[in-house]
Design an enzyme around this catalytic site. Structure first.
Site, PDB file in Angstrom:
ATOM      1  N   HIS A 107       0.864  -1.182   0.000  1.00 39.61           N
ATOM      2  CA  HIS A 107       0.000   0.000   0.000  1.00 39.61           C
ATOM      3  C   HIS A 107       0.904   1.236   0.000  1.00 39.61           C
ATOM      4  CE1 HIS A 107      -2.746   2.957   1.918  1.00 39.61           C
ATOM      5  NE2 HIS A 107      -3.737   2.197   1.498  1.00 39.61           N
TER       6      HIS A 107
ATOM      7  N   LYS B   5     -10.569  -0.523  10.643  1.00 41.39           N
ATOM      8  CA  LYS B   5     -10.793  -1.745   9.844  1.00 41.39           C
ATOM      9  C   LYS B   5     -11.133  -2.935  10.758  1.00 41.39           C
ATOM     10  CE  LYS B   5      -7.345  -0.264   6.447  1.00 41.39           C
ATOM     11  NZ  LYS B   5      -8.068   0.293   5.312  1.00 41.39           N
TER      12      LYS B   5
ATOM     13  N   ASP C 147       3.123  -4.429   8.109  1.00 38.52           N
ATOM     14  CA  ASP C 147       1.907  -3.645   7.939  1.00 38.52           C
ATOM     15  C   ASP C 147       0.735  -4.609   8.137  1.00 38.52           C
ATOM     16  OD1 ASP C 147      -0.398  -2.507   6.942  1.00 38.52           O
ATOM     17  OD2 ASP C 147       0.536  -1.673   5.147  1.00 38.52           O
TER      18      ASP C 147
ATOM     19  N   CYS D 118      -5.004   2.564  -3.445  1.00 32.29           N
ATOM     20  CA  CYS D 118      -3.750   3.113  -2.873  1.00 32.29           C
ATOM     21  C   CYS D 118      -2.617   2.103  -3.013  1.00 32.29           C
ATOM     22  CB  CYS D 118      -3.926   3.533  -1.415  1.00 32.29           C
ATOM     23  SG  CYS D 118      -5.213   4.745  -1.185  1.00 32.29           S
TER      24      CYS D 118
ATOM     25  N   GLN E 228      -4.542  -4.855   7.037  1.00 31.06           N
ATOM     26  CA  GLN E 228      -5.569  -5.781   6.544  1.00 31.06           C
ATOM     27  C   GLN E 228      -5.578  -7.089   7.308  1.00 31.06           C
ATOM     28  OE1 GLN E 228      -7.921  -4.950   4.605  1.00 31.06           O
ATOM     29  NE2 GLN E 228      -7.117  -3.049   3.770  1.00 31.06           N
TER      30      GLN E 228
HETATM   31  N1  C6P Z   1      -6.331   0.520   2.909  1.00 27.78           N
HETATM   32  C1  C6P Z   1      -8.208   0.161   1.414  1.00 27.78           C
HETATM   33  O1  C6P Z   1      -9.306   0.436   0.944  1.00 27.78           O
HETATM   34  P1  C6P Z   1      -5.044   3.751   7.194  1.00 27.78           P
HETATM   35  O2  C6P Z   1      -5.634   4.540   6.086  1.00 27.78           O
HETATM   36  O3  C6P Z   1      -3.876   4.463   7.835  1.00 27.78           O
HETATM   37  O4  C6P Z   1      -6.026   3.239   8.181  1.00 27.78           O
HETATM   38  O5  C6P Z   1      -4.471   2.408   6.524  1.00 27.78           O
HETATM   39  C2  C6P Z   1      -3.546   2.485   5.485  1.00 27.78           C
HETATM   40  C3  C6P Z   1      -3.288   1.123   4.921  1.00 27.78           C
HETATM   41  C4  C6P Z   1      -2.049   0.552   5.075  1.00 27.78           C
HETATM   42  N2  C6P Z   1      -1.775  -0.675   4.638  1.00 27.78           N
HETATM   43  C5  C6P Z   1      -2.706  -1.423   4.000  1.00 27.78           C
HETATM   44  C6  C6P Z   1      -2.350  -2.805   3.553  1.00 27.78           C
HETATM   45  C7  C6P Z   1      -3.982  -0.899   3.801  1.00 27.78           C
HETATM   46  O6  C6P Z   1      -4.896  -1.647   3.189  1.00 27.78           O
HETATM   47  C8  C6P Z   1      -4.290   0.411   4.255  1.00 27.78           C
HETATM   48  C9  C6P Z   1      -5.623   1.034   3.990  1.00 27.78           C
HETATM   49  C10 C6P Z   1      -7.662   0.951   2.592  1.00 27.78           C
HETATM   50  O7  C6P Z   1      -7.530  -0.766   0.968  1.00 27.78           O
HETATM   51  C11 C6P Z   1      -7.789   2.416   2.347  1.00 27.78           C
HETATM   52  S1  C6P Z   1      -6.733   2.979   1.053  1.00 27.78           S
END
Ligand code: C6P
Length: 419
Positions: free
Chosen positions: A135, A238, A212, A376, A215
């Site tokens: 991401h 999430k 990370d 993203c 997910q």
């Molecule tokens: N992915 C998706 O629709 P935040 O925005 O900080 O809570 O998470 C960022 C992030 C980091 N790593 C991974 C693997 C992610 O999937 C995400 C967030 C969302 O896939 C929003 S772009």
């Protein structure tokens, strides 16, 4: 309507999903005159009543600033906030509560590590190793710190199915590698990476490992000690918790050695105009008034998912994925992007002759919420030569009926554009 003819077993997991769905008020609403079919959980998940009530109760009855007041309410708020930290510790099986830093989300957690640890430790020619399926949150912070320090970003490739090429990862991990930063579960492909093995490779080369978990944390049990990693990041929203709250876990000796990320109240030991000294972690990294109620809501979300059981959630979602794979295969012209050996939580797909945004819009008119876009993860889109995908992502409250609704709507999309 579920499809009785399909070969996947008739009952989904051991979860009483109909009962669980009643915990989520948002799921009861109609959208465009239809039952809401919410399949955008990788973007953000809905909140159970237990989280909504914890937030409401705290604001109504226990609300005050934390760590600052000597009065009764401040003590209650501090207890609740620190209690949430302990819940996160247990959730991750971290050794020590002081290793849990509350941040805004995964994005801020990774930025914190890149800026603080990376800024202090990376030198010209050092390498940061990521994978091709990251991401943007696990790419751009490293690019920023590489620009500042002269370090170099290296990228381990994936194969056509979306598996990480572990031998390539190992080959790229060398004596100049100072940190590897990898996703546990890809938000664009659904690939589950062999994180434990990747951490071993990093450590064998004297590098640190950041995972990370944005997910992964909602979909499988996480044990940072078993993974052996040095940093772990995830987001509350999430995991059925509030937005604006997330977690960085890091080994204590790393947090102790790292410089502060932001300066302000509560992160100091002593301040004079000549200079300041820092509070021990986690306070050193929690400058300013934190998202108190967010942390408490996250604690409630953790209680909720642990009550349901992460093993059971993982099993349920695995079965939904198998069911979806089988049903999607019957939609003419639909191509799944990401068929890794180990997958979870979501399925990304395209029609070669229909833009994913059109797919998403038509599905929305049927009451089916999916995400359409690059998620993203632009490098993943480039890898597969597509501008975007449509993505259906699952949560503990999704059912086979939800997938049937998705697939029926996709058949309609197909027929609208001709075959
Ligand atoms: N992915 C998706 O629709 P935040 O925005 O900080 O809570 O998470 C960022 C992030 C980091 N790593 C991974 C693997 C992610 O999937 C995400 C967030 C969302 O896939 C929003 S772009």
């Amino acid at each position: 309507m579920s499809a009785p003819g399909r070969s996947v077993a008739a009952t989904v997991g051991a979860l009483d999903v109909e009962r669980l769905r009643r915990d989520f008020p948002a799921l009861a609403q109609e959208v465009r005159g239809r039952r809401l079919v919410y399949l955008d959980n990788a973007a953000t998940a809905h909140k159970p009543r237990a989280v909504l009530e914890a937030v409401q109760h705290h604001y109504a009855c226990e609300y005050s600033n934390v760590h600052r007041g000597v009065h009764w309410l401040s003590e209650r708020a501090t207890e609740a906030y620190e209690g949430a930290r302990e819940k996160v510790r247990a959730f991750l099986n971290a050794p020590d509560r002081r290793e849990i830093v509350f941040v805004r989300g995964t994005t801020e957690a990774i930025n914190l590590v890149a800026a603080s640890w990376g800024g202090a430790n990376l030198r010209p020619g050092d390498e940061v190793l990521v994978t091709e399926m990251e991401h943007h949150s696990n790419i751009v912070p490293w690019q920023l710190v590489c620009e500042r320090t002269g370090a170099v970003l290296r990228v381990a490739p994936i194969d056509d199915d979306g598996n990480l090429l572990v031998e390539e990862f190992e080959r790229l991990c060398g004596e100049r590698t100072r940190i590897v930063a990898v996703t546990q579960l890809s938000n664009a492909l659904g690939t589950i990476n062999p994180v434990r093995r990747l951490v071993e490779i990093a450590h064998a080369h004297g590098a640190l490992a950041l995972v990370d978990g944005a997910q992964a944390a909602p979909h499988m049990p996480v044990d940072v000690q078993a993974l052996g990693c040095d940093f772990y990041a995830f987001s509350g929203h999430k995991l059925y918790g509030p937005t604006g709250i997330g977690v960085l876990w890091a080994r204590r000796e790393l947090l102790e050695a790292m410089p502060p990320y932001q300066g302000g109240g509560e992160m100091i030991r002593q301040v004079t105009f000549e200079g300041s000294t820092w509070a021990p972690p986690p306070a050193k990294f929690e400058a300013g008034t934190p998202h108190i109620v967010g942390a408490i809501g996250l604690g409630a979300a953790i209680d909720y998912v642990r009550g349901v059981g992460l093993e059971a959630i993982a099993r349920h979602e695995r079965e939904l994925l198998a069911y979806a794979d089988e049903a999607l295969a019957e939609v003419p012209g639909l191509r799944v992007i990401g068929r890794a050996r180990e997958r979870a939580g979501l399925v990304s797909f395209v029609f070669d002759d229909i833009h994913p945004h059109d797919v998403g819009t038509i599905l929305d008119h049927e009451g089916v919420a999916v995400r359409a876009g690059h998620h993203c993860a632009m490098p993943v889109m480039q890898r597969y030569g597509v501008p975007a995908t449509a993505r259906a992502s699952f949560a503990l409250y999704n059912t086979r009926e939800d997938i049937d609704a998705l697939v029926a709507a996709l058949h309609r999309v197909r027929s609208m554009f001709g075959r």
